[in-house]
Write a protein that holds these residues in place. Structure first.
Motif, PDB file in Angstrom:
ATOM      1  N   ILE A   8      -1.918 -13.611  -5.577  1.00 17.80           N
ATOM      2  CA  ILE A   8      -2.370 -12.681  -5.595  1.00 17.80           C
ATOM      3  C   ILE A   8      -1.865 -12.050  -6.384  1.00 17.80           C
ATOM      4  CG2 ILE A   8      -2.431 -11.457  -3.208  1.00 17.80           C
ATOM      5  CD1 ILE A   8      -4.207 -14.201  -2.649  1.00 17.80           C
ATOM      6  N   SER A   9      -2.948 -10.873  -6.371  1.00 17.37           N
ATOM      7  CA  SER A   9      -2.477  -9.294  -7.359  1.00 17.37           C
ATOM      8  C   SER A   9      -3.072  -7.789  -6.747  1.00 17.37           C
ATOM      9  CB  SER A   9      -2.051  -9.526  -8.583  1.00 17.37           C
ATOM     10  OG  SER A   9      -1.779 -10.732  -9.414  1.00 17.37           O
ATOM     11  N   ASP A  10      -2.389  -7.664  -7.734  1.00 17.98           N
ATOM     12  CA  ASP A  10      -3.250  -5.920  -6.954  1.00 17.98           C
ATOM     13  C   ASP A  10      -4.007  -6.266  -8.113  1.00 17.98           C
ATOM     14  OD1 ASP A  10      -1.752  -5.052  -4.970  1.00 17.98           O
ATOM     15  OD2 ASP A  10      -0.225  -4.044  -6.147  1.00 17.98           O
ATOM     16  N   SER A  11      -4.741  -4.840  -8.244  1.00 18.23           N
ATOM     17  CA  SER A  11      -6.178  -4.287  -9.673  1.00 18.23           C
ATOM     18  C   SER A  11      -5.361  -4.288 -10.534  1.00 18.23           C
ATOM     19  CB  SER A  11      -7.587  -3.154  -8.532  1.00 18.23           C
ATOM     20  OG  SER A  11      -5.741  -2.181  -8.511  1.00 18.23           O
ATOM     21  N   ASP A  12      -3.833  -3.498 -11.022  1.00 16.56           N
ATOM     22  CA  ASP A  12      -3.232  -4.202 -11.831  1.00 16.56           C
ATOM     23  C   ASP A  12      -2.479  -4.558 -11.928  1.00 16.56           C
ATOM     24  OD1 ASP A  12      -1.216  -3.547 -10.018  1.00 16.56           O
ATOM     25  OD2 ASP A  12      -0.391  -1.847  -9.817  1.00 16.56           O
ATOM     26  N   GLY A  13      -3.128  -5.643 -11.315  1.00 19.04           N
ATOM     27  CA  GLY A  13      -1.734  -7.024 -12.159  1.00 19.04           C
ATOM     28  C   GLY A  13      -0.334  -6.943 -11.942  1.00 19.04           C
ATOM     29  N   ASN A  14       0.001  -6.635 -10.975  1.00 21.68           N
ATOM     30  CA  ASN A  14       0.976  -6.808 -10.243  1.00 21.68           C
ATOM     31  C   ASN A  14       0.914  -7.099  -8.931  1.00 21.68           C
ATOM     32  OD1 ASN A  14       2.725  -4.697 -12.548  1.00 21.68           O
ATOM     33  ND2 ASN A  14       1.546  -2.735 -10.654  1.00 21.68           N
ATOM     34  N   LEU A  15       2.094  -7.436  -8.847  1.00 18.16           N
ATOM     35  CA  LEU A  15       2.755  -8.844  -7.199  1.00 18.16           C
ATOM     36  C   LEU A  15       2.446  -7.965  -6.360  1.00 18.16           C
ATOM     37  CD1 LEU A  15       5.220 -11.773  -7.975  1.00 18.16           C
ATOM     38  CD2 LEU A  15       2.330 -12.160  -7.503  1.00 18.16           C
ATOM     39  N   PRO A  16       1.892  -7.984  -4.948  1.00 19.96           N
ATOM     40  CA  PRO A  16       1.443  -6.814  -4.100  1.00 19.96           C
ATOM     41  C   PRO A  16       2.415  -7.189  -3.397  1.00 19.96           C
ATOM     42  CG  PRO A  16       0.627  -9.013  -3.331  1.00 19.96           C
ATOM     43  CD  PRO A  16       0.272  -8.955  -4.946  1.00 19.96           C
ATOM     44  N   PRO A  17       3.374  -5.916  -2.813  1.00 24.86           N
ATOM     45  CA  PRO A  17       4.445  -5.640  -1.717  1.00 24.86           C
ATOM     46  C   PRO A  17       4.001  -6.695  -0.461  1.00 24.86           C
ATOM     47  CG  PRO A  17       3.178  -4.157  -1.022  1.00 24.86           C
ATOM     48  CD  PRO A  17       2.295  -4.617  -2.699  1.00 24.86           C
ATOM     49  N   THR A  18       4.725  -7.116   0.656  1.00 26.10           N
ATOM     50  CA  THR A  18       4.695  -8.258   2.244  1.00 26.10           C
ATOM     51  C   THR A  18       4.682  -6.816   2.767  1.00 26.10           C
ATOM     52  OG1 THR A  18       7.444  -8.378   2.221  1.00 26.10           O
ATOM     53  CG2 THR A  18       6.185  -9.804   0.237  1.00 26.10           C
ATOM     54  N   LEU A  19       4.577  -7.318   3.636  1.00 32.22           N
ATOM     55  CA  LEU A  19       4.625  -6.842   4.904  1.00 32.22           C
ATOM     56  C   LEU A  19       5.835  -6.044   5.198  1.00 32.22           C
ATOM     57  CD1 LEU A  19       2.629  -4.663   7.568  1.00 32.22           C
ATOM     58  CD2 LEU A  19       2.819  -6.885   9.056  1.00 32.22           C
ATOM     59  N   HIS A  20       6.540  -6.953   4.694  1.00 30.80           N
ATOM     60  CA  HIS A  20       7.775  -6.965   5.899  1.00 30.80           C
ATOM     61  C   HIS A  20       8.344  -5.548   4.232  1.00 30.80           C
ATOM     62  CE1 HIS A  20      12.387  -7.039   6.034  1.00 30.80           C
ATOM     63  NE2 HIS A  20      12.596  -7.150   4.909  1.00 30.80           N
ATOM     64  N   GLU A  21       8.444  -5.716   3.446  1.00 32.01           N
ATOM     65  CA  GLU A  21       8.566  -4.427   2.018  1.00 32.01           C
ATOM     66  C   GLU A  21       8.073  -3.263   2.529  1.00 32.01           C
ATOM     67  OE1 GLU A  21       9.732  -7.424  -1.712  1.00 32.01           O
ATOM     68  OE2 GLU A  21       7.362  -6.194  -1.586  1.00 32.01           O
ATOM     69  N   MET A  22       7.401  -3.503   2.829  1.00 32.20           N
ATOM     70  CA  MET A  22       5.838  -2.046   3.360  1.00 32.20           C
ATOM     71  C   MET A  22       6.787  -1.401   4.465  1.00 32.20           C
ATOM     72  SD  MET A  22       1.884  -3.586   2.874  1.00 32.20           S
ATOM     73  CE  MET A  22       1.545  -1.500   3.416  1.00 32.20           C
ATOM     74  N   ILE A  23       6.719  -2.128   5.620  1.00 35.23           N
ATOM     75  CA  ILE A  23       7.718  -1.914   6.221  1.00 35.23           C
ATOM     76  C   ILE A  23       9.298  -0.770   6.320  1.00 35.23           C
ATOM     77  CG2 ILE A  23       9.293  -2.951   8.839  1.00 35.23           C
ATOM     78  CD1 ILE A  23       6.837  -3.631   9.392  1.00 35.23           C
ATOM     79  N   GLN A  24      10.284  -1.298   5.454  1.00 34.77           N
ATOM     80  CA  GLN A  24      11.238  -1.095   4.956  1.00 34.77           C
ATOM     81  C   GLN A  24      11.218  -0.094   4.057  1.00 34.77           C
ATOM     82  OE1 GLN A  24      13.721  -4.365   2.521  1.00 34.77           O
ATOM     83  NE2 GLN A  24      15.199  -4.285   3.990  1.00 34.77           N
ATOM     84  N   SER A  25      10.069  -0.055   3.129  1.00 38.10           N
ATOM     85  CA  SER A  25       9.936   1.344   2.575  1.00 38.10           C
ATOM     86  C   SER A  25       9.741   2.420   3.032  1.00 38.10           C
ATOM     87  CB  SER A  25       9.732   0.900   1.002  1.00 38.10           C
ATOM     88  OG  SER A  25       8.647   0.455   1.927  1.00 38.10           O
ATOM     89  N   GLY A  26       8.844   2.114   3.909  1.00 39.31           N
ATOM     90  CA  GLY A  26       8.504   3.605   4.755  1.00 39.31           C
ATOM     91  C   GLY A  26       6.879   3.811   3.423  1.00 39.31           C
ATOM     92  N   ARG A  27       6.029   2.313   3.710  1.00 36.20           N
ATOM     93  CA  ARG A  27       5.416   2.663   2.902  1.00 36.20           C
ATOM     94  C   ARG A  27       3.975   2.068   4.006  1.00 36.20           C
ATOM     95  NH1 ARG A  27       5.400  -0.484  -2.263  1.00 36.20           N
ATOM     96  NH2 ARG A  27       7.052  -1.972  -1.015  1.00 36.20           N
ATOM     97  N   LEU A  28       3.867   1.916   5.078  1.00 37.94           N
ATOM     98  CA  LEU A  28       2.654   1.552   6.097  1.00 37.94           C
ATOM     99  C   LEU A  28       2.596   2.864   6.495  1.00 37.94           C
ATOM    100  CD1 LEU A  28       2.748  -1.006   7.267  1.00 37.94           C
ATOM    101  CD2 LEU A  28       3.694  -0.825   9.137  1.00 37.94           C
ATOM    102  N   GLU A  29       1.189   2.897   6.937  1.00 41.42           N
ATOM    103  CA  GLU A  29       0.567   3.870   7.446  1.00 41.42           C
ATOM    104  C   GLU A  29      -0.556   3.231   8.525  1.00 41.42           C
ATOM    105  OE1 GLU A  29      -2.147   5.515   3.732  1.00 41.42           O
ATOM    106  OE2 GLU A  29       0.018   5.676   2.854  1.00 41.42           O
ATOM    107  N   PRO A  30      -1.226   4.885   8.970  1.00 44.11           N
ATOM    108  CA  PRO A  30      -2.123   3.464  10.279  1.00 44.11           C
ATOM    109  C   PRO A  30      -3.184   3.085  10.021  1.00 44.11           C
ATOM    110  CG  PRO A  30      -1.743   6.638  10.416  1.00 44.11           C
ATOM    111  CD  PRO A  30      -0.915   5.780   9.329  1.00 44.11           C
ATOM    112  N   LEU A  31      -3.992   3.604   8.436  1.00 42.42           N
ATOM    113  CA  LEU A  31      -4.737   2.527   8.409  1.00 42.42           C
ATOM    114  C   LEU A  31      -4.514   1.076   7.840  1.00 42.42           C
ATOM    115  CD1 LEU A  31      -7.688   2.079   7.070  1.00 42.42           C
ATOM    116  CD2 LEU A  31      -6.490   2.787   4.902  1.00 42.42           C
ATOM    117  N   HIS A  32      -2.789   0.703   7.542  1.00 39.25           N
ATOM    118  CA  HIS A  32      -2.192  -0.929   7.348  1.00 39.25           C
ATOM    119  C   HIS A  32      -2.865  -1.294   8.607  1.00 39.25           C
ATOM    120  CE1 HIS A  32      -0.562   1.384   4.066  1.00 39.25           C
ATOM    121  NE2 HIS A  32      -1.601   0.331   3.445  1.00 39.25           N
TER     122      HIS A  32
END
Length: 220
Positions: free
Chosen positions: A105-129
């Motif tokens: 599973i890769s992002d459109s740029d080919g990188n591995l996507p973040p886990t939900l845990h990583e999104m929460i930990q880094s503050g990248r979570l948004e209401p849309l998520h």
């Protein structure tokens, strides 16, 4: 035989290491961690009865995930159909033992996507998520996908070319029960998935609220 012994580990589970496939950038290979199983492929401290009922218990998770993927794929064979779990292609011999081959599973740029845990930990979570996360669980319920746990690191957010994204479950799916009640009963599985949804979405909501209060910082 795939040679992985000198390759970097790109992800770790409780008993597995994940490697990039050395010849295909669209694939990953999961192998048991060294020292986690005996010569017969059993986990340590596996009881005599379980050894008789289940052969090679180290690989029972591989079999469980492949079966869940196969049954889901059989129902969703339309070209281009996006599955809520990662694809499982089968086993392959490696110099680290038997491996299970997954679609990467890769992002459109080919990188591995973040886990939900990583999104929460880094503050990248948004209401849309949160909206997309609920839609993700709706899809799991609709397709009667059985999950093995509720680890936030098993959920990744894949950004797509259109600028949007989707959540995907990448590990620990399939029924662990000796008597697979959730596999037999969609009602029981729906109830179980909604319990996982309540915990996962609730965790994300609390992190998002905390992040807003602290100026965008959220942690677990």
């Amino acid at each position: 035989m795939l040679e992985l012994i000198d390759k970097p580990v790109i992800a770790k589970g409780n008993r597995q290491h994940v490697y990039a496939h050395p010849y295909d950038s669209t694939l990953l290979v999961k192998v048991p961690q060294p020292g986690t199983f005996d010569a017969q492929g059993h986990l340590p401290n596996t009881g005599w009865i379980e050894r008789k009922i289940r052969r090679a218990t180290m690989y029972s998770g591989f079999l469980r995930e492949f079966r869940e993927y196969l049954e889901l794929k059989a129902r969703l064979q339309e070209p281009g159909a996006l599955l809520p779990i990662c694809e499982v292609h089968g086993t392959t011999p490696t110099d680290l033992g038997l491996g299970l081959v997954y679609g990467r599973i890769s992002d459109s740029d080919g990188n591995l996507p973040p886990t939900l845990h990583e999104m929460i930990q880094s503050g990248r979570l948004e209401p849309l998520h949160l909206k997309l996360l609920n839609e993700f669980f709706d899809t799991l319920i609709k397709n009667h996908v059985v999950l093995s746990n509720k680890n936030l690191s098993n959920i990744v957010f894949q950004k797509q070319k259109d600028g949007f994204g989707r959540f995907v479950w990448i590990d620990s799916f399939g029924c662990k029960q000796l008597v697979p009640l959730r596999k037999w009963s969609k009602w029981l599985n729906t109830r179980g998935l909604n319990k996982v949804r309540k915990q996962v979405v609730g965790h994300a909501e609390r992190a998002l609220t905390k992040g807003h209060k602290e100026g965008g910082s959220a942690d677990t």
